[in-house]
Structures are given as C-alpha cells and as structure tokens.
Design a protein around this motif. Structure first.
Motif, PDB file in Angstrom:
ATOM      1  N   ASP A   1      54.466  -0.861   7.394  1.00  0.00           N
ATOM      2  CA  ASP A   1      54.318   0.570   7.132  1.00  0.00           C
ATOM      3  C   ASP A   1      54.389   1.377   8.431  1.00  0.00           C
ATOM      4  O   ASP A   1      54.956   2.464   8.459  1.00  0.00           O
ATOM      5  CB  ASP A   1      52.998   0.858   6.413  1.00  0.00           C
ATOM      6  CG  ASP A   1      53.009   0.425   4.961  1.00  0.00           C
ATOM      7  OD1 ASP A   1      54.102   0.212   4.396  1.00  0.00           O
ATOM      8  OD2 ASP A   1      51.917   0.299   4.375  1.00  0.00           O
TER       9      ASP A   1
ATOM     10  N   ASP B   1      58.018   1.408   9.505  1.00  0.00           N
ATOM     11  CA  ASP B   1      58.745   2.276   8.575  1.00  0.00           C
ATOM     12  C   ASP B   1      58.520   3.742   8.937  1.00  0.00           C
ATOM     13  O   ASP B   1      59.450   4.549   8.918  1.00  0.00           O
ATOM     14  CB  ASP B   1      58.294   2.044   7.128  1.00  0.00           C
ATOM     15  CG  ASP B   1      58.815   0.749   6.538  1.00  0.00           C
ATOM     16  OD1 ASP B   1      59.705   0.107   7.160  1.00  0.00           O
ATOM     17  OD2 ASP B   1      58.320   0.362   5.462  1.00  0.00           O
TER      18      ASP B   1
ATOM     19  N   GLN C   1      60.506   4.556  12.019  1.00  0.00           N
ATOM     20  CA  GLN C   1      61.923   4.671  11.685  1.00  0.00           C
ATOM     21  C   GLN C   1      62.210   5.999  10.990  1.00  0.00           C
ATOM     22  O   GLN C   1      63.246   6.621  11.235  1.00  0.00           O
ATOM     23  CB  GLN C   1      62.365   3.501  10.801  1.00  0.00           C
ATOM     24  CG  GLN C   1      63.859   3.450  10.565  1.00  0.00           C
ATOM     25  CD  GLN C   1      64.650   3.282  11.856  1.00  0.00           C
ATOM     26  OE1 GLN C   1      64.429   2.342  12.606  1.00  0.00           O
ATOM     27  NE2 GLN C   1      65.569   4.210  12.119  1.00  0.00           N
ATOM     28  N   ARG C   2      61.296   6.466  10.156  1.00  0.00           N
ATOM     29  CA  ARG C   2      61.480   7.767   9.499  1.00  0.00           C
ATOM     30  C   ARG C   2      61.513   8.895  10.527  1.00  0.00           C
ATOM     31  O   ARG C   2      62.278   9.853  10.373  1.00  0.00           O
ATOM     32  CB  ARG C   2      60.377   8.008   8.474  1.00  0.00           C
ATOM     33  CG  ARG C   2      60.555   7.197   7.235  1.00  0.00           C
ATOM     34  CD  ARG C   2      59.538   7.576   6.152  1.00  0.00           C
ATOM     35  NE  ARG C   2      59.511   6.569   5.130  1.00  0.00           N
ATOM     36  CZ  ARG C   2      58.463   5.782   4.866  1.00  0.00           C
ATOM     37  NH1 ARG C   2      57.338   5.925   5.534  1.00  0.00           N
ATOM     38  NH2 ARG C   2      58.522   4.878   3.927  1.00  0.00           N
TER      39      ARG C   2
ATOM     40  N   SER D   1      51.671   4.472   5.169  1.00  0.00           N
ATOM     41  CA  SER D   1      52.614   4.675   4.067  1.00  0.00           C
ATOM     42  C   SER D   1      52.615   6.132   3.581  1.00  0.00           C
ATOM     43  O   SER D   1      53.584   6.571   2.984  1.00  0.00           O
ATOM     44  CB  SER D   1      52.303   3.722   2.912  1.00  0.00           C
ATOM     45  OG  SER D   1      51.006   3.962   2.401  1.00  0.00           O
TER      46      SER D   1
END
Length: 101
Positions: free
Chosen positions: A12, A15, A18-19, A76
């Motif tokens: 998470d 992620d 990366q976002r 998340s």
C-alpha cells in the motif's frame, strides 16, 4: 507514527508513492528519490536522501490522521485523502451524504 511509519503494508505504501508519481506532483530530487524508494526501499536511502524524502514527499503529501475524526489514515486511503482535504474514507462519505440531504 502507527501504520504510516512505513512498516505496515509495504504494498500500500509503494502503491501510494506510485500514485504520486503518476499524478505528476513530484519534481526533481523528490521524484527521483521516490522512484528509488519504490524500487529499492527506504533502508537504502542516504541520510540526505531521507531528509529530502521526508521533507518534500511525506511532509507534503501524507496525512497522519483524518482532519475530521482524528483516526489514522491508512496508506490505502492516502490518495483519496489528498483529493478530499484530509478526510478518511468514512468521513468523506458522511460529508458527501450530508451534501445530498
């Protein structure tokens, strides 16, 4: 620091990083260091890189807690919190529901 100390769900966390890159909000050294963290992990950063990462990535784009209920925002939920003013998903949902009434 709880879950947001980078020892929680590493998937998470990466992620979320990366976002940030995909959104194009990071520039220069902050972007390069973030890509390095995604690829190699935080442990491989030099003290100078860690300073830049903490200052210009985590310090700018991470919410430790919901601005409404003070509950911790998980990795998340972090991207959504960037878009909704620092609210956890529950508080954002409740505020949207109140707007519809």
């Amino acid at each position: 620091m709880g879950q947001n100390d980078h020892t929680g769900d590493n998937g998470d966390f990466t992620d979320f990083l990366q976002r940030l890159i995909n959104r194009g909000v990071l520039e220069g050294a902050a972007e390069g260091i973030t890509k390095f963290v995604i690829d190699k992990g935080l442990q491989r950063l030099t003290p100078k890189q860690m300073y830049v990462f903490n200052q210009y990535v985590l310090g700018e784009y991470v919410f430790q807690e919901c601005s409404r209920c003070s509950n911790e925002i998980t990795w998340s939920e972090m991207s959504a919190a960037l878009d909704n003013g620092g609210l956890c998903n529950y508080c954002w949902h409740m505020s949207e529901k109140a707007k519809d009434e």
